[in-house]
Motif scaffolding. Structure first.
Motif: not given
Length: 240
Positions: A177-182
């Motif tokens: 889930d952290a991939i896209y905001p990062a």
């Protein structure tokens, strides 16, 4: 030698004076008009035809973009284009979705899936990576390579995020889930956090497989993402 008129007769000074007396005012006005308008034509270029054409968007994704299990006119890019046009947006949305595609697969076909002349890309990939339990670091690296390749071609990206279901475990969910905001923060992208927002887990809005939206599900997806796409279009029209 003395000057002659068009019949070959000599042109006398008194004839020139009478002609100027009769037409001098009009000639002077015409000369003033020509001089006045010339700078305007030089400083104000003709309107560009490119400015009048639709903004060309490519939706690069997997089966969620391709319209798996649906008629062609119910696929996400088609519905999105129709809704945007109804809102007065001059836009053309091309469907570059391939069912079963992963982020790495999207990277492999990026050059031919996104042709020259594309103004922007909606990037929707990663769901199949998640379903296969692919290491989130690999998914992120592939998505970053796609974004970098597109940026190198001067093509902005709207990143459509995906989220992992809880049954994959808290560590995997956190990392995926952290991939896209990062990526959005790192590259300054417009981000729509969750492509399936509003329909995930809703049996009435998904096909029997529970993974792909029905026609009504696609309509719901489009209704959710349209404001973000409009922000993206505004950014495209402003230019770099």
């Amino acid at each position: 030698m003395g000057r002659t008129d068009e019949r070959g007769d000599a042109v006398r000074p008194d004839m020139v004076r009478r002609t100027l007396d009769r037409h001098g005012g009009r000639l002077a006005a015409l000369a003033f008009l020509i001089v006045s308008l010339a700078p305007m034509s030089l400083l104000s270029p003709a309107p560009s035809r490119a400015a009048d054409r639709p903004v060309r968007i490519v939706a690069l994704g997997d089966s969620l973009t391709a319209g798996y299990g649906l008629p062609a006119d119910a696929a996400f890019p088609v519905v999105l284009e129709r809704v945007l046009k109804a809102k007065g947006q001059a836009v053309a949305v091309a469907n570059a979705g391939v069912s079963g595609d992963t982020a790495t697969g999207g990277l492999d076909r990026i050059d031919w899936s996104v042709p020259d002349g594309t103004d922007g890309v909606i990037l929707e990939l990663g769901a199949n990576d998640m379903l296969r339990g692919t290491d989130p670091a690999m998914t992120e690296a592939a998505l970053e390579a796609i974004i970098t390749r597109l940026k190198g071609r001067g093509i902005p990206v709207l990143l459509a995020g995906m989220r992992a279901p809880p049954n994959l475990g808290p560590d995997y969910v956190r990392r995926f889930d952290a991939i896209y905001p990062a990526l959005a923060a790192r590259h300054g992208l417009v981000l729509y956090p969750f492509f399936l927002d509003g329909i995930a887990g809703d049996r009435g809005l998904n096909l029997a497989d529970g993974l792909h939206p029905t026609r009504a599900g696609v309509e719901r997806v489009v209704a959710g993402i349209v404001p973000t796409v409009e922000d993206f279009l505004q950014r495209l029209r402003k230019g770099p």
